[in-house]
Write a protein that holds these residues in place. Sequence first.
Motif, PDB file in Angstrom:
ATOM      1  N   ASN A 121       0.534  -0.857  -0.063  1.00 18.29           N
ATOM      2  CA  ASN A 121       0.027   0.080  -0.012  1.00 18.29           C
ATOM      3  C   ASN A 121       0.637   1.362   0.236  1.00 18.29           C
ATOM      4  OD1 ASN A 121      -2.343  -2.058   0.283  1.00 18.29           O
ATOM      5  ND2 ASN A 121      -1.756  -1.259   2.640  1.00 18.29           N
ATOM      6  N   PRO A 173       2.071   5.503   0.043  1.00 19.12           N
ATOM      7  CA  PRO A 173       0.799   6.593   1.116  1.00 19.12           C
ATOM      8  C   PRO A 173       0.234   7.431   0.035  1.00 19.12           C
ATOM      9  CG  PRO A 173       2.852   6.231   1.184  1.00 19.12           C
ATOM     10  CD  PRO A 173       2.754   5.479  -0.034  1.00 19.12           C
ATOM     11  N   GLU A 174      -0.253   8.164   0.479  1.00 20.16           N
ATOM     12  CA  GLU A 174      -1.661   8.273   0.027  1.00 20.16           C
ATOM     13  C   GLU A 174      -1.078   9.660  -1.540  1.00 20.16           C
ATOM     14  OE1 GLU A 174      -5.318   9.303   0.157  1.00 20.16           O
ATOM     15  OE2 GLU A 174      -5.533   7.461   0.807  1.00 20.16           O
ATOM     16  N   ASN A 175      -1.289   9.765  -2.927  1.00 22.70           N
ATOM     17  CA  ASN A 175      -1.039  10.839  -4.185  1.00 22.70           C
ATOM     18  C   ASN A 175       0.481  10.768  -3.969  1.00 22.70           C
ATOM     19  OD1 ASN A 175      -3.586  11.801  -4.106  1.00 22.70           O
ATOM     20  ND2 ASN A 175      -3.320  13.667  -1.983  1.00 22.70           N
ATOM     21  N   ASN A 211       5.833  11.538  -5.572  1.00 23.35           N
ATOM     22  CA  ASN A 211       4.412  12.370  -5.647  1.00 23.35           C
ATOM     23  C   ASN A 211       4.154  12.197  -6.667  1.00 23.35           C
ATOM     24  OD1 ASN A 211       4.401  13.215  -2.901  1.00 23.35           O
ATOM     25  ND2 ASN A 211       5.243  15.260  -2.735  1.00 23.35           N
TER      26      ASN A 211
END
Lengths: 152, 152
Positions: free
Chosen positions: A127, A129-131, B145
């Motif tokens: 998984n 991290p976000e973004n 990112n």
Amino acid sequence: MYNLLMDQIVKSSFEQVDIAALLRRHGINPTAQRLIIGRAVFSSFQHISADQVLKMVNEERNCVSKATVYNTLNLFAQHKLVHEVIVDPSKVFYDSNTSPHHHIYNEDTGELIDVGEGELEVIGIPNLPENTVAAGIDVIVRVTNRNRPILN
Amino acid sequence: MYNLLMDQIVKSSFEQVDIAALLRRHGINPTAQRLIIGRAVFSSFQHISADQVLKMVNEERNCVSKATVYNTLNLFAQHKLVHEVIVDPSKVFYDSNTSPHHHIYNEDTGELIDVGEGELEVIGIPNLPENTVAAGIDVIVRVTNRNRPILN
DNA sequence: CTGTGTGCAAAGCTTTTGCACTACT
DNA sequence: AGTAGTGCAAAAGCTTTGCACACAG
């Protein structure tokens, strides 16, 4: 001065022509210094560090500065011409083999070698991290020499 | 001067006692500086770099030098008290979790986090060079990112 | 008093930055 | 002339070394 360098390069065999083409294909303007550095990186050694490149390019005469070697290797890495392998805090290796593969690092000798095709496999997708987007996976198998002095 | 430091340490809660014991168990003489550094490493942050440790230990007053922080972290790593994670040429992270696990590194933010238990698995044993012994396997998943500026 | 161990200033690295220079438009 | 791109000296940053000091026997 640039003309001298260029002469030296153009004079020699077609390896250089290939390297110039390679640089262009990756969107890098093939200047004199970059061809010299490219030749060092893509010659026999598979894994090479910045200071080794520096030594190689200045063996005959001093024509490329330290800063340029570092900046150029970074440039190559950004344009995916080479792959940075980070195994030791004080030394980055540049790998001219950019297809995905893993490495064995000998902490005693500083030697870096490839893991053979299919010998090692990474299973699963973590998984993230976000973004964020995955940019690559590095696997380093660390080895030491047998008979190394015992840690006290 | 050492007495002052020692007072400051002995005075405080049992965390320190545990750290002193931890150091002794790993064969490290628990001195004032090492306890301070140990406290920084084993406090809430899971992954910490040398300069972060340096900042933490000198927040109130300057009592531990840069050199000692680096040397002590190396000492901890040699004695398997912490694990060195090498993800960026210019920064070593020290991980207080020494059980084998893998990492996700965000190249944009410099953030380092653990891969959850069982999310990722390495299969196979590569052929090691003559006279070497495996010392460990590091897996680094590199992420960036979303929305990062495009490489020209 | 001697020997082992510890801490840190200074030195030694690798790498990045800022500016002069080049070479096209 | 103006503008984008290139190379390098100097600066910055991280890490190690060598020596002075502390402490135990």
